[in-house]
Design an enzyme around this catalytic site. Structure first.
Site, PDB file in Angstrom:
ATOM      1  CG  HIS A 199      -0.380   0.294   2.508  1.00  0.00           C
ATOM      2  ND1 HIS A 199      -0.064  -0.684   3.422  1.00  0.00           N
ATOM      3  CD2 HIS A 199      -0.055   1.464   3.102  1.00  0.00           C
ATOM      4  CE1 HIS A 199       0.431  -0.121   4.513  1.00  0.00           C
ATOM      5  NE2 HIS A 199       0.451   1.178   4.343  1.00  0.00           N
ATOM      6  CG  ASP A 226       0.058  -4.050   2.723  1.00  0.00           C
ATOM      7  OD1 ASP A 226       0.304  -3.512   1.633  1.00  0.00           O
ATOM      8  OD2 ASP A 226      -0.077  -3.410   3.775  1.00  0.00           O
ATOM      9  CB  SER A 276       3.128   1.796   6.202  1.00  0.00           C
ATOM     10  OG  SER A 276       1.958   1.914   6.952  1.00  0.00           O
TER      11      SER A 276
END
Length: 473
Positions: free
Chosen positions: A126, A156, A231
């Site tokens: 993402h 992911d 992230s």
């Protein structure tokens, strides 16, 4: 008057001169207490506990050793944006609806870490999804163009590559299977654009599923602070080894963050680097979770494993001898905790690999050998199976077409059957593993089941078969 003014000036000058003398300066400074650390001023705690000093030193060393392998990722995307604001759109409606849409650049920041000296980088999918331009900044502030090697939206995970002739500092990957709740956890990333921030916490839990973030979930939970921009960054153990990829937070909770286990991420990354895509293993069964009644009816003393409610034809499972009603307890020597766990283990095994299945069948444990096939999209949905709800009974049935089962015509809404989710139109195929072909065999099976502690029905609904269990009345 002039003389008085001149005298006042002279007096002021004399005072200033005297204030500059060493003795006067010492006297003035002595009247202003300070807490500046020097040889004469000791800290409030002269000798901190050795354990605190060693822990602090460990955190510092991890940060110094690992930070060179952590990168900041800036992704640029183009987004369509109406030239008119929402106020104009609400007022004028579709009057200007045919106007061309303006394009605007959208920037996002994330983190990642080097997994090889030649420039391969592991991060979240993402972080780079839909990016038209990716910039990667190293800890020494050098900036490179990043190229996407491959992505896997279902976990992911993404792999990037930067081109450089210099040898880069790669992170050391640890073993996420060896993690224990309570171990130290350190996160390094780029939260809110703040370069290479270190946060510290513990491993709060492992094997988290049913979070609803990705298709395949086996998250590490940590209370080390993870914020937007973290992230893709590494979650580390006290040895400085990467044990996870920081991925998500619970917006409504404090200190609840999730990371992808590094063992899982590395297996995905290896496939992405080798062939640019991920091929998952496939068994060829429809499975469902066990409840207490089902577990007891199959002779299990705990709710564990996955129940096979359908074996698809011409599949690895059928060729290996797996049958409907089998309880899958182990996969390649590892215990199966439940449906999600089995899905994760099967999907994480390369297609074509030979694996062993521990099966409970009619109270006996068997070991079957199966060669997994490559998973297709529609097969993944079948592998997930259908989850039954609740218990059974309180039905009215009728003969079914053909020589298989009885048809459920009505379900009493106040009955255990309704609570179990039995629906009109379901076809009952067996009662307590006693095959049902017609009304007569159904009646005999029900009579036999009345003496049992639990009753288990196998029903077919559309293209799916599933087991439902209830306490015998």
């Amino acid at each position: 008057m002039k003389r008085s003014a001149i005298g006042a000036v002279a007096l002021l000058a004399a005072l200033l001169f005297l204030a500059g003398l060493p003795g006067c300066r010492e006297q003035r400074e002595a009247r202003v207490p300070t807490s500046v650390r020097d040889a004469k001023v000791k800290p409030p705690v002269e000798k901190p506990a050795p354990e605190l000093l060693s822990t602090q030193a460990a955190f510092i060393e991890v940060s110094q050793k690992v930070t060179p392998s952590v990168v900041n990722i800036s992704a640029e995307r183009m987004r369509s944006a109406g030239e008119l604001g929402p106020l104009f759109e609400n007022f004028f409606g579709d009057l200007f609806g045919d106007l061309p849409q303006a394009q605007r650049k959208e920037h996002s920041l994330g983190s990642g870490f080097l997994i090889s000296a030649d420039g391969y980088i592991l991060t979240n999918e993402h972080v780079v999804k839909g990016a038209e331009q990716i910039k990667v900044k190293l800890s020494d502030q050098r900036v490179y163009d990043g190229q996407v090697v491959g992505i896997d939206p279902r976990t992911d995970v993404a792999v990037l590559k930067i081109e450089t002739r210099e040898k880069l500092t790669a992170a050391v990957l640890g073993d996420s299977e060896a993690l224990q709740v309570g171990q130290w956890a350190l996160a390094i990333g780029n939260p809110f654009g703040l370069d290479r921030t270190l946060t510290v916490g513990v491993i709060s839990a492992t094997g988290r599923t049913e979070i609803g973030i990705e298709d395949y979930e086996n998250f590490i939970q940590t209370d080390a602070s993870i914020n937007p921009g973290n992230s893709g960054g590494p979650l580390l153990n006290i040895y400085g080894e990467v044990v996870g990829i920081n991925t998500a937070i619970v917006a409504s909770g404090q200190g609840i963050g999730f990371a992808i286990p590094i063992n899982m991420a590395k297996a995905i990354a290896d496939q992405l680097i080798e062939k640019g895509e991920v091929t998952r293993g496939w068994l060829g069964v429809s499975i469902q979770p066990l409840n207490q009644e089902l577990a007891e009816s199959f002779g299990l003393d705990q709710v564990t494993g996955a129940l096979v409610n359908q074996v698809l034809p011409d599949t690895p499972a059928e060729r290996a001898g797996v049958r409907r009603g089998d309880i899958l307890l182990g996969f390649n020597g590892r215990k199966i905790r439940g449906v999600r766990d089995l899905q994760q283990q099967v999907a994480g095994t390369p297609a074509g690999e030979q694996v062993s299945l521990e099966v409970l069948r009619d109270g006996k444990r068997l070991n079957l050998q199966v060669a997994l096939a490559a998973q297709q999209a529609q097969e993944a949905a079948l592998e997930a199976g259908a989850a039954p709800q609740g218990e059974v009974f309180g039905l009215s049935v009728a003969p079914a077409e053909g020589n298989e089962g009885v048809l459920v015509e009505a379900v009493d809404e106040a009955s255990p059957a309704a609570a179990a989710g039995v629906q009109p139109g379901d076809l009952i195929l067996s009662v307590n593993r006693r095959e049902v072909k017609d009304l007569a065999s159904f009646d005999r099976a029900v009579q036999e089941a009345r003496d049992a502690k639990n009753v288990v029905l196998l029903v077919r609904r559309a293209e799916t078969t599933l087991y439902l269990a209830f306490a015998a009345p």
